[in-house]
Design a protein around this motif. Sequence first.
Motif, PDB file in Angstrom:
ATOM      1  N   VAL A  21       0.839  -1.202   0.000  1.00 35.12           N
ATOM      2  CA  VAL A  21       0.000   0.000   0.000  1.00 35.12           C
ATOM      3  C   VAL A  21       0.876   1.255   0.000  1.00 35.12           C
ATOM      4  O   VAL A  21       0.605   2.219  -0.735  1.00 35.12           O
ATOM      5  CB  VAL A  21      -0.964  -0.011   1.202  1.00 35.12           C
ATOM      6  N   LEU A  22       1.931   1.246   0.792  1.00 35.49           N
ATOM      7  CA  LEU A  22       2.803   2.424   0.849  1.00 35.49           C
ATOM      8  C   LEU A  22       3.525   2.664  -0.467  1.00 35.49           C
ATOM      9  O   LEU A  22       3.579   3.798  -0.966  1.00 35.49           O
ATOM     10  CB  LEU A  22       3.812   2.274   1.987  1.00 35.49           C
ATOM     11  N   TYR A  23       4.100   1.615  -1.048  1.00 33.41           N
ATOM     12  CA  TYR A  23       4.800   1.782  -2.324  1.00 33.41           C
ATOM     13  C   TYR A  23       3.833   2.120  -3.445  1.00 33.41           C
ATOM     14  O   TYR A  23       4.165   2.884  -4.357  1.00 33.41           O
ATOM     15  CB  TYR A  23       5.599   0.532  -2.677  1.00 33.41           C
ATOM     16  N   GLY A  24       2.619   1.567  -3.394  1.00 38.10           N
ATOM     17  CA  GLY A  24       1.618   1.902  -4.401  1.00 38.10           C
ATOM     18  C   GLY A  24       1.225   3.367  -4.336  1.00 38.10           C
ATOM     19  O   GLY A  24       1.111   4.038  -5.368  1.00 38.10           O
ATOM     20  N   SER A  25       1.014   3.887  -3.147  1.00 39.65           N
ATOM     21  CA  SER A  25       0.635   5.295  -3.033  1.00 39.65           C
ATOM     22  C   SER A  25       1.790   6.215  -3.394  1.00 39.65           C
ATOM     23  O   SER A  25       1.577   7.278  -3.995  1.00 39.65           O
ATOM     24  CB  SER A  25       0.097   5.610  -1.643  1.00 39.65           C
ATOM     25  N   LEU A  26       3.017   5.823  -3.081  1.00 37.07           N
ATOM     26  CA  LEU A  26       4.166   6.627  -3.485  1.00 37.07           C
ATOM     27  C   LEU A  26       4.307   6.633  -5.004  1.00 37.07           C
ATOM     28  O   LEU A  26       4.555   7.685  -5.617  1.00 37.07           O
ATOM     29  CB  LEU A  26       5.443   6.088  -2.843  1.00 37.07           C
ATOM     30  N   GLY A  27       4.136   5.472  -5.622  1.00 40.42           N
ATOM     31  CA  GLY A  27       4.189   5.411  -7.083  1.00 40.42           C
ATOM     32  C   GLY A  27       3.083   6.216  -7.731  1.00 40.42           C
ATOM     33  O   GLY A  27       3.292   6.877  -8.757  1.00 40.42           O
ATOM     34  N   ALA A  28       1.889   6.187  -7.150  1.00 43.17           N
ATOM     35  CA  ALA A  28       0.776   6.967  -7.684  1.00 43.17           C
ATOM     36  C   ALA A  28       1.052   8.460  -7.576  1.00 43.17           C
ATOM     37  O   ALA A  28       0.770   9.229  -8.511  1.00 43.17           O
ATOM     38  CB  ALA A  28      -0.500   6.617  -6.942  1.00 43.17           C
TER      39      ALA A  28
END
Length: 107
Positions: A21-28
Amino acid sequence: QSFKLFGFLDVKNIPCARESVLYGSLGALVMGLGHFLATSRVKRSCDVAVGSYICTMLGYWFYCRYNLAQQRIRQRMLKEGMKNRILFEGSYLDPEKKQTSSERSDS
């Protein structure tokens, strides 16, 4: 304290969920902001952000779960090896005992 995503996904107790979730939101954030700065199109930038969130989250999820599965396999093999070592140590089935007796006959 647990954190529930979408009301049912407990991020704290599921392996790899928090990092995904953290890496996904950072990538987004990076992709959406980068696309907005390049094109100044708000709706398309939001679409890019959502798409990159999904891709980054799923990509890291599968990568992390694969590594976790391999780690568990290695732990299971090590545990089995240690159990066999304790079980066969000092008996005639001990591989080290056979090796040392064959070394004595060679010299």
